[in-house]
Design a protein around this motif. Structure first.
Motif: not given
Length: 118
Positions: A71, A86, A88, A90, A92-95
Motif C-alpha cells: 500500500n 495489507s 486479504g 486475492r 477482495g477487501s483487506p482484513v
C-alpha cells in the motif's frame, strides 16, 4: 548491493506470499542476515531458522487464498526503509494492514519490525 527498497519488495513476495516452504526458506537465507531480528506485537525472534518458523506459523493462521499487497510507496533513508501493506483475499477487501520497517546490513535485512494498524 541490494537496496532496502528491493529487499522489502522481495521479502513480501518471496517470503510472506510464498506458499512453498522450501522456496520460502531459501528466500529467507538469501534476503536476511544470519542473525536477523524480527519483532511484531506477539514476538521477537532472532536468527534465520527462528524466522522461518515464525513466518510459517503466521501464514498457517491465515486463509490459503489470502495475499499481502503493498500500500503506497516505499519510504526510506540510507540503510533503513519502510512500506505499508495489507492482507486479504486475492481480489477482495483487506482484513488487516500494517507497516514493515527494515534496516539493511551488507545487502541483507538485519532487522524487521512489523507494526499492525490499530
Amino acid at each position: 548491493m541490494r537496496t532496502p527498497s528491493e529487499l522489502i519488495d522481495r521479502m513480501l513476495d518471496e517470503v510472506f506470499n510464498q506458499a512453498d516452504a522450501s522456496q520460502r526458506a531459501a528466500a529467507i537465507q538469501d534476503l536476511f542476515t544470519e542473525d536477523i531480528t524480527f519483532t511484531d506485537a506477539d514476538r521477537t525472534v532472532i536468527g534465520r531458522d527462528d524466522l522461518v518458523e515464525a513466518v510459517t506459523g503466521l501464514l498457517a493462521e491465515g486463509a490459503p487464498d489470502f495475499a499481502f499487497v503493498h500500500n503506497g510507496p516505499f519510504k526510506g533513508v540510507d540503510d533503513m526503509g519502510m512500506r505499508a501493506w495489507s492482507l486479504g483475499p486475492r481480489g477482495g477487501s483487506p482484513v488487516v494492514g500494517g507497516l514493515d520497517v527494515i534496516t539493511v546490513v551488507d545487502g541483507r535485512i538485519a532487522r524487521l519490525w512489523t507494526i499492525l494498524d490499530s
